[in-house]
Design a protein around this motif. Sequence first.
Motif, short mmCIF file in Angstrom:
data_model
loop_
_atom_site.label_atom_id
_atom_site.label_comp_id
_atom_site.label_asym_id
_atom_site.label_seq_id
_atom_site.Cartn_x
_atom_site.Cartn_y
_atom_site.Cartn_z
N VAL A 55 0.83 -1.21 0.00
CA VAL A 55 0.00 0.00 0.00
C VAL A 55 0.86 1.26 0.00
CG1 VAL A 55 -1.80 1.28 1.26
CG2 VAL A 55 -1.92 -1.22 1.09
N LEU A 56 2.02 1.19 0.61
CA LEU A 56 2.92 2.35 0.64
C LEU A 56 3.31 2.74 -0.79
CD1 LEU A 56 4.28 4.22 2.71
CD2 LEU A 56 6.29 2.71 2.61
N GLU A 57 3.67 1.77 -1.59
CA GLU A 57 4.03 2.04 -2.99
C GLU A 57 2.80 2.43 -3.79
OE1 GLU A 57 6.44 0.01 -6.75
OE2 GLU A 57 6.12 -1.13 -4.89
N ILE A 58 1.68 1.81 -3.49
CA ILE A 58 0.43 2.14 -4.18
C ILE A 58 0.10 3.62 -3.98
CG2 ILE A 58 -2.08 1.81 -4.12
CD1 ILE A 58 -1.52 -1.17 -3.55
N ILE A 59 0.25 4.12 -2.77
CA ILE A 59 -0.03 5.53 -2.46
C ILE A 59 0.88 6.44 -3.29
CG2 ILE A 59 0.09 7.31 -0.68
CD1 ILE A 59 -0.64 5.11 1.36
N ASP A 60 2.14 6.07 -3.39
CA ASP A 60 3.12 6.91 -4.11
C ASP A 60 2.83 6.97 -5.60
OD1 ASP A 60 4.53 7.66 -1.87
OD2 ASP A 60 5.93 5.97 -1.99
N ILE A 61 2.37 5.87 -6.17
CA ILE A 61 2.22 5.79 -7.62
C ILE A 61 0.79 6.10 -8.08
CG2 ILE A 61 1.60 3.36 -7.98
CD1 ILE A 61 3.98 3.34 -10.04
N CYS A 62 -0.13 6.23 -7.11
CA CYS A 62 -1.53 6.58 -7.43
C CYS A 62 -1.87 7.91 -6.77
CB CYS A 62 -2.48 5.48 -6.96
SG CYS A 62 -2.15 3.86 -7.69
N PRO A 63 -1.46 9.03 -7.35
CA PRO A 63 -1.59 10.34 -6.70
C PRO A 63 -3.02 10.81 -6.48
CG PRO A 63 -0.92 10.60 -8.99
CD PRO A 63 -0.85 9.14 -8.69
N ASN A 64 -3.98 10.22 -7.19
CA ASN A 64 -5.37 10.66 -7.06
C ASN A 64 -6.21 9.72 -6.19
OD1 ASN A 64 -5.21 13.00 -8.84
ND2 ASN A 64 -4.86 11.50 -10.48
N LEU A 65 -5.56 8.80 -5.52
CA LEU A 65 -6.25 7.82 -4.69
C LEU A 65 -6.97 8.50 -3.53
CD1 LEU A 65 -6.74 4.78 -4.23
CD2 LEU A 65 -4.63 4.72 -2.90
N LYS A 66 -8.26 8.20 -3.38
CA LYS A 66 -9.06 8.83 -2.33
C LYS A 66 -9.64 7.83 -1.34
CE LYS A 66 -10.53 12.85 -5.07
NZ LYS A 66 -9.63 12.61 -6.21
N LEU A 67 -9.93 6.61 -1.82
CA LEU A 67 -10.58 5.60 -0.98
C LEU A 67 -9.98 4.23 -1.25
CD1 LEU A 67 -12.96 4.75 0.96
CD2 LEU A 67 -14.29 4.35 -1.13
N ILE A 68 -9.63 3.53 -0.17
CA ILE A 68 -9.17 2.15 -0.27
C ILE A 68 -10.13 1.26 0.51
CG2 ILE A 68 -7.33 0.51 0.29
CD1 ILE A 68 -5.32 2.76 0.11
N PHE A 69 -10.60 0.21 -0.15
CA PHE A 69 -11.39 -0.81 0.54
C PHE A 69 -10.51 -2.03 0.74
CE2 PHE A 69 -14.11 -4.57 0.64
CZ PHE A 69 -14.95 -4.24 1.71
N ILE A 70 -10.28 -2.39 2.00
CA ILE A 70 -9.43 -3.52 2.35
C ILE A 70 -10.28 -4.77 2.51
CG2 ILE A 70 -7.84 -4.46 4.07
CD1 ILE A 70 -6.63 -2.17 2.50
N VAL A 71 -9.93 -5.81 1.76
CA VAL A 71 -10.71 -7.05 1.77
C VAL A 71 -10.25 -7.94 2.94
CG1 VAL A 71 -11.55 -8.97 0.39
CG2 VAL A 71 -10.86 -6.86 -0.72
#
Length: 317
Positions: A55-71
């Motif tokens: 998720v740390l890398e996901i945050i860095d590479i997805c600058p427009n991320l607003k909501l994460i749903f964790i399964v």
Amino acid sequence: MSKIYTIEPLDKLQQEHLAAETGLDVVQLERSSFLSHKEDCLQIEILICRDRDNVLEIIDICPNLKLIFIVSTGVEKLPFSKLKEKGIVVCNTGGINAPIMSEYVMGAILQHSTRFRENILNQTQQYWKKFQCVDSLNEKKLLVVGAGRTGQLIARKAKAFGMYVVGVKKHLENVPFFDKIVSLDSLDEELNEADFVVCTIPLTSETFHLFDYSKFEKMKGSAVFINISRGKICVEQDLIEALTKQKLACAVLDVFDKEPLEKDNALWNCPNVVITPHSSGRLVNFMSEAIKYAANNINAFLKGKELPNKVNLENGY
């Protein structure tokens, strides 16, 4: 915001259900390679994934991320500081497996009080134990360390057997079905009197290795320790030592420090341990149910309403 991206594999029916419920298109990306597709990453505002994903890398590479749903219900692997810094909202499937986990706990309690495990072992030896007794649960004290959704269902079911139920909660407040709620600071004194101790508390820096030898030593010699939370809630070697020295009667363990449990782990050979393979909350139709949770939370987010399963990034659960 017109799309939901998911790196958690969803079948066609699950994708169709999610799209129908939210009115958004669902885009399935490959977990192993999606970070290399920068064009897709720039579009991602809503993402479905696991807390064990990077998720740390996901945050860095997805600058427009607003909501994460964790399964999953557990979220201890998330980078909470980074999520707070970026203002990303996180929700999960909290409560999805509370009913079956509470049933697992009551099953563990009942198999001990009815001596089922002992009788099954005797059966394999063709041994008829004269005057075998069954122990009533009425007025037995159950200590539930973690009075959240699962803890409350455990308490509700335990009350049907006439048990006295004490809950341990970080923030003191009245909680349904508990006779008493105490803080973590009062855990030691409650351990002295508990007949059954159940761990349902989330794993955080505060609860890491909460149960060490000093805790087990305070328990009754006849007490049963049940852990359905996370293996790192307790010091495994301390538990083995306490069981060996009969500081408690037995342990029912569904979670472990390392999973799968290694073959040379001493727990396998402890006669007073029941081992299950992290199965207490494993729903047969988990993903189909999880999609319902995803839809409810995404819709609440889109409408600017309070999310029913919002993760508290300050508390870490």
